[in-house]
Design a protein around this motif. Structure first.
Motif, PDB file in Angstrom:
ATOM      1  N   GLN C  51     -17.558 -12.559  27.233  1.00 12.24           N
ATOM      2  CA  GLN C  51     -18.707 -11.649  27.223  1.00 12.24           C
ATOM      3  C   GLN C  51     -19.145 -11.380  28.650  1.00 12.24           C
ATOM      4  N   GLY C  52     -19.581 -10.175  28.867  1.00  8.40           N
ATOM      5  CA  GLY C  52     -20.209  -9.901  30.162  1.00  8.40           C
ATOM      6  C   GLY C  52     -21.669 -10.314  30.048  1.00  8.40           C
ATOM      7  N   ASN C  53     -22.520  -9.568  30.691  1.00  9.67           N
ATOM      8  CA  ASN C  53     -23.951  -9.847  30.618  1.00  9.67           C
ATOM      9  C   ASN C  53     -24.514  -9.326  29.305  1.00  9.67           C
ATOM     10  N   THR C  54     -25.728  -9.760  29.019  1.00  5.40           N
ATOM     11  CA  THR C  54     -26.447  -9.156  27.899  1.00  5.40           C
ATOM     12  C   THR C  54     -27.936  -9.110  28.244  1.00  5.40           C
ATOM     13  N   ASP C  55     -28.655  -8.231  27.568  1.00  2.49           N
ATOM     14  CA  ASP C  55     -30.103  -8.177  27.777  1.00  2.49           C
ATOM     15  C   ASP C  55     -30.824  -9.126  26.824  1.00  2.49           C
ATOM     16  N   ILE C  56     -30.300  -9.197  25.628  1.00  2.00           N
ATOM     17  CA  ILE C  56     -30.928 -10.024  24.601  1.00  2.00           C
ATOM     18  C   ILE C  56     -29.868 -10.954  24.020  1.00  2.00           C
ATOM     19  N   LEU C  57     -30.239 -12.210  23.892  1.00  2.00           N
ATOM     20  CA  LEU C  57     -29.343 -13.179  23.253  1.00  2.00           C
ATOM     21  C   LEU C  57     -30.124 -13.838  22.128  1.00  2.00           C
ATOM     22  N   VAL C  58     -29.544 -13.795  20.929  1.00  2.00           N
ATOM     23  CA  VAL C  58     -30.179 -14.474  19.795  1.00  2.00           C
ATOM     24  C   VAL C  58     -29.282 -15.637  19.375  1.00  2.00           C
ATOM     25  N   LEU C  59     -29.802 -16.852  19.534  1.00  2.00           N
ATOM     26  CA  LEU C  59     -29.054 -18.055  19.177  1.00  2.00           C
ATOM     27  C   LEU C  59     -29.436 -18.453  17.767  1.00  2.00           C
ATOM     28  N   ASN C  60     -28.496 -18.306  16.868  1.00  2.00           N
ATOM     29  CA  ASN C  60     -28.782 -18.480  15.450  1.00  2.00           C
ATOM     30  C   ASN C  60     -27.529 -19.024  14.780  1.00  2.00           C
ATOM     31  N   THR C  61     -27.696 -19.994  13.932  1.00  2.00           N
ATOM     32  CA  THR C  61     -26.526 -20.529  13.229  1.00  2.00           C
ATOM     33  C   THR C  61     -26.978 -21.247  11.977  1.00  2.00           C
ATOM     34  N   GLY C  62     -26.122 -21.275  10.993  1.00  2.00           N
ATOM     35  CA  GLY C  62     -26.418 -21.981   9.752  1.00  2.00           C
ATOM     36  C   GLY C  62     -26.461 -23.476   9.981  1.00  2.00           C
ATOM     37  N   GLY C  63     -26.968 -24.176   9.023  1.00  2.00           N
ATOM     38  CA  GLY C  63     -27.053 -25.626   9.129  1.00  2.00           C
ATOM     39  C   GLY C  63     -26.049 -26.298   8.210  1.00  2.00           C
ATOM     40  N   PRO C  64     -25.924 -27.611   8.338  1.00  4.33           N
ATOM     41  CA  PRO C  64     -25.005 -28.387   7.509  1.00  4.33           C
ATOM     42  C   PRO C  64     -25.546 -28.528   6.096  1.00  4.33           C
ATOM     43  N   PRO C  65     -24.689 -28.919   5.154  1.00  2.15           N
ATOM     44  CA  PRO C  65     -25.174 -29.217   3.809  1.00  2.15           C
ATOM     45  C   PRO C  65     -26.156 -30.381   3.841  1.00  2.15           C
ATOM     46  N   ALA C  66     -27.056 -30.438   2.880  1.00  2.00           N
ATOM     47  CA  ALA C  66     -28.029 -31.537   2.796  1.00  2.00           C
ATOM     48  C   ALA C  66     -27.280 -32.851   2.658  1.00  2.00           C
ATOM     49  N   LYS C  67     -27.694 -33.834   3.428  1.00  2.00           N
ATOM     50  CA  LYS C  67     -27.006 -35.125   3.385  1.00  2.00           C
ATOM     51  C   LYS C  67     -27.943 -36.218   3.839  1.00  2.00           C
ATOM     52  N   GLU C  68     -27.877 -37.324   3.150  1.00  2.65           N
ATOM     53  CA  GLU C  68     -28.771 -38.443   3.418  1.00  2.65           C
ATOM     54  C   GLU C  68     -28.192 -39.281   4.563  1.00  2.65           C
ATOM     55  N   PHE C  69     -29.058 -39.854   5.392  1.00  2.00           N
ATOM     56  CA  PHE C  69     -28.622 -40.537   6.623  1.00  2.00           C
ATOM     57  C   PHE C  69     -27.447 -41.492   6.441  1.00  2.00           C
ATOM     58  N   PHE C  70     -27.546 -42.386   5.467  1.00  2.00           N
ATOM     59  CA  PHE C  70     -26.528 -43.437   5.380  1.00  2.00           C
ATOM     60  C   PHE C  70     -25.168 -42.940   4.914  1.00  2.00           C
ATOM     61  N   SER C  71     -25.112 -41.670   4.478  1.00  2.00           N
ATOM     62  CA  SER C  71     -23.820 -41.131   4.057  1.00  2.00           C
ATOM     63  C   SER C  71     -23.199 -40.203   5.095  1.00  2.00           C
ATOM     64  N   ILE C  72     -23.886 -39.999   6.216  1.00  2.00           N
ATOM     65  CA  ILE C  72     -23.345 -39.095   7.245  1.00  2.00           C
ATOM     66  C   ILE C  72     -22.279 -39.839   8.053  1.00  2.00           C
ATOM     67  N   THR C  73     -21.110 -39.227   8.180  1.00  2.00           N
ATOM     68  CA  THR C  73     -20.019 -39.865   8.929  1.00  2.00           C
ATOM     69  C   THR C  73     -20.126 -39.513  10.413  1.00  2.00           C
ATOM     70  N   GLU C  74     -19.425 -40.308  11.194  1.00  2.00           N
ATOM     71  CA  GLU C  74     -19.362 -40.057  12.636  1.00  2.00           C
ATOM     72  C   GLU C  74     -18.834 -38.646  12.920  1.00  2.00           C
ATOM     73  N   GLU C  75     -17.842 -38.237  12.131  1.00  2.00           N
ATOM     74  CA  GLU C  75     -17.233 -36.913  12.347  1.00  2.00           C
ATOM     75  C   GLU C  75     -18.240 -35.808  12.068  1.00  2.00           C
ATOM     76  N   GLU C  76     -19.086 -36.007  11.058  1.00  2.29           N
ATOM     77  CA  GLU C  76     -20.097 -34.989  10.752  1.00  2.29           C
ATOM     78  C   GLU C  76     -21.139 -34.891  11.865  1.00  2.29           C
ATOM     79  N   TRP C  77     -21.574 -36.022  12.381  1.00  2.00           N
ATOM     80  CA  TRP C  77     -22.498 -35.969  13.523  1.00  2.00           C
ATOM     81  C   TRP C  77     -21.844 -35.159  14.653  1.00  2.00           C
ATOM     82  N   GLN C  78     -20.599 -35.462  14.952  1.00  2.00           N
ATOM     83  CA  GLN C  78     -19.911 -34.780  16.062  1.00  2.00           C
ATOM     84  C   GLN C  78     -19.809 -33.272  15.795  1.00  2.00           C
ATOM     85  N   LYS C  79     -19.428 -32.927  14.577  1.00  2.28           N
ATOM     86  CA  LYS C  79     -19.233 -31.514  14.243  1.00  2.28           C
ATOM     87  C   LYS C  79     -20.531 -30.714  14.407  1.00  2.28           C
TER      88      LYS C  79
END
Lengths: 215, 215, 215, 215
Positions: C51-79
């Motif tokens: 990309q070259g320059n831009t005047d406006i940048l919108v940082l937006n992205t979906g989130g992960p599926p709902a998941k409870e702390f003790f079931s989150i894997t190391e790979e999911e944290w990294q991803k």
């Protein structure tokens, strides 16, 4: 001998703090409404002008009955402005805190999460929290620590009056119980006892993990 | 006998907390980088899988060198993500805290007032503060208190490295001095000693009235 | 011609912002996962370096599926560390924003009130909010405004997936409805259209009075 | 025809908002102290009881002169309690806002970062922010959006009076300039113009990246 003045020290959280400070040898003046009625500015002035210095000052007072915004009268705003805000300002203006002392404010969790039933408390306790935050920087120069404790659901007469079904409410709390006044007493005691001084200019939620905001 | 694990317990604030807990009879495992290197996930796993239960867990770790955003490499983000965030998550996942226990996180005042020189710390310590806040509600069910202490300017080797003119800086602080690691040690001790349990799910600024935000 | 890059611009809130910016004549590059996959660092680098320059940048992205702390894997944290944090850092490092431009971050109300089901989002979106806050002071020198919009319950596919009974949930909200993506689009448009520049370094709850904390 | 009442609408930020709302065809009643003096409860009552409904209400008022805590008299606390808090409460109690309307509060950045020189403003503007937050949930049911704008350093007569060396101060700001009243006017206009309704119950810093707290 460390001297402590505990406003509203005859019952509830104030009483527990008074007792806890006595346990570590403080000479405690625990006031009831006989000594000082914070909703009455004349009473506040009379009391605070007759006190000498103190090492520890605990600013603590009950709140108004639950009331919805549109039913609050001008007179009620004025009265509780005195009780929850102006009275405390005048006390701070008139009672001298000794170097190395402590000022504890017992506010409420409603300063962060305002409560529609407790709109008067929410507003004025928050206003006074702002005053104490500002003054904490000046007091710091004299090594006086200002600590604002914001209790959540505590096992006091007031909670029983405010909550409809106490048992149900209690079970809905993260710890499955109300906090005990004695826990706040112990917390205050532990700070004084261990000479924790750098803890200052701070608001401390005391709510058994009940709040939802990250801070 | 109360058992305590203090991560990063061999120097600075961690060392003071270790000593303070020993004063009240805790059996303290104060780790250095030899036992566990929180920037190395394998080391974290190896350590935490070999621990049994503990009554008290203190999550504490040094921060990265000061670095400006545009000069931070991808590898540095990854490394400190491990050190300041993921390592702590894995420890919490693997080490069991006994009922009635405590988790103390030693974060930093930068979680509230992010610091351009400490952008990595500001971001990841805040992220982990969010995790601990969430978990505090679950831990509350087992009467485990989660307390996030956010120190401001403390008299450690690190502060001396980060601040150019320590004397000048010190005089600019409200209390005219840095906080002492021992004060945080004493604070942690005082909570455990007095069995203050309802203090949970809370972030406590420990900065000698230095912050400017009302909360 | 004002140029805008909207990450995650092919659906939901991102799509609405893209359309709103087009209405006022912006040349919008609305990316889908084909152009850039923020969970994949190589994809992020490839995209942002071209990309070259831009005047406006919108940082937006979906989130992960709902998941409870003790079931989150190391790979999911990294991803999701990549997707919600590191990818955005690399975009900011590589794409140049023109003087007088705008950076909008679409975060979430969970940055203030962390959600146990959305623990990954809560942590990493908050971490990135810290980065943007820090950078906003530098960008201010070039008259670039950084605006962090923290949406509450919005009428998107994701909300339908996360909430069990949408109708019931909707009725429990203060406005009795979800927010519409178009409202956020309109809000972004209105700021650009009216050249509101002094609004910067700010987090804006966009939740129809749903949050409970005073700020 | 959309009707707007702008309290303190004859100069500064209030005047700019009035003009901006007129640009999009609102019928604006911009009050000066002649119509309503918010420090005088009788004046407030007289004014607000004679207004019919309105679609837009802008609560805006000047602050007291800079004054240090220990020099503030009881009478001054009372006066500014009226001006910055009680007056606004009575206005909200007496003036009916039409369904789908807006309430804008122009508070100040001192509600989050209290200022020792502006202790009265810091306290009472914050107290009223609590009231508006609570009421925003009720107003939401009638699709009335409550928006608290907290301006930082704005180019008004007041700033010139409060700041000693305006040029020096200005250069110290992140954007190298004060905000213009017109920018706040444009912001208010843009929200009304684009019918942004889900933005409610929110405090919006308007300070050109000047604040240091993450929120």
């Amino acid at each position: 001998m460390t001297k402590a003045i505990v406003i509203g020290g005859s019952r509830g959280i104030g009483k527990s703090i008074s007792e806890s400070l006595q346990e570590i040898g403080c000479e405690v003046l625990a006031t009831s409404r006989k000594e000082i009625d914070t909703s009455n500015i004349e009473s506040v002035k009379k009391f605070s002008e007759h006190q000498g210095n103190t090492d520890i000052l605990v600013l603590n007072t009950g709140g108004p009955p639950a009331k919805e915004f549109f039913s609050i009268t001008e007179e009620e705003w004025q009265k509780y402005h005195n009780q929850l805000f102006l009275g405390f300002c005048l006390i701070l203006k008139n009672i001298k805190i000794n170097e190395g002392g402590y000022i504890f404010l017992i506010s409420s969790s409603v300063i962060k999460e305002p409560n529609p039933k407790l709109i008067i408390s929410s507003a004025y306790r928050l206003a006074f929290s702002s005053v104490l935050k500002i003054l904490s920087k000046d007091f710091a120069k004299k090594n006086i620590s200002c600590i604002n404790i914001a209790p959540g659901p505590i096992n006091t007469q007031r909670t029983k009056e405010l909550v409809e079904n106490v048992d149900e409410y209690t079970q809905s709390l993260p710890m499955g119980r109300l906090g005990e006044p004695k826990e706040i007493g112990n917390f205050v005691k532990s700070i004084v006892q261990n000479k924790v001084k750098y803890l200052s200019g701070v608001v401390i939620n005391f709510d058994g993990s009940n709040s939802n905001h990250i801070f």
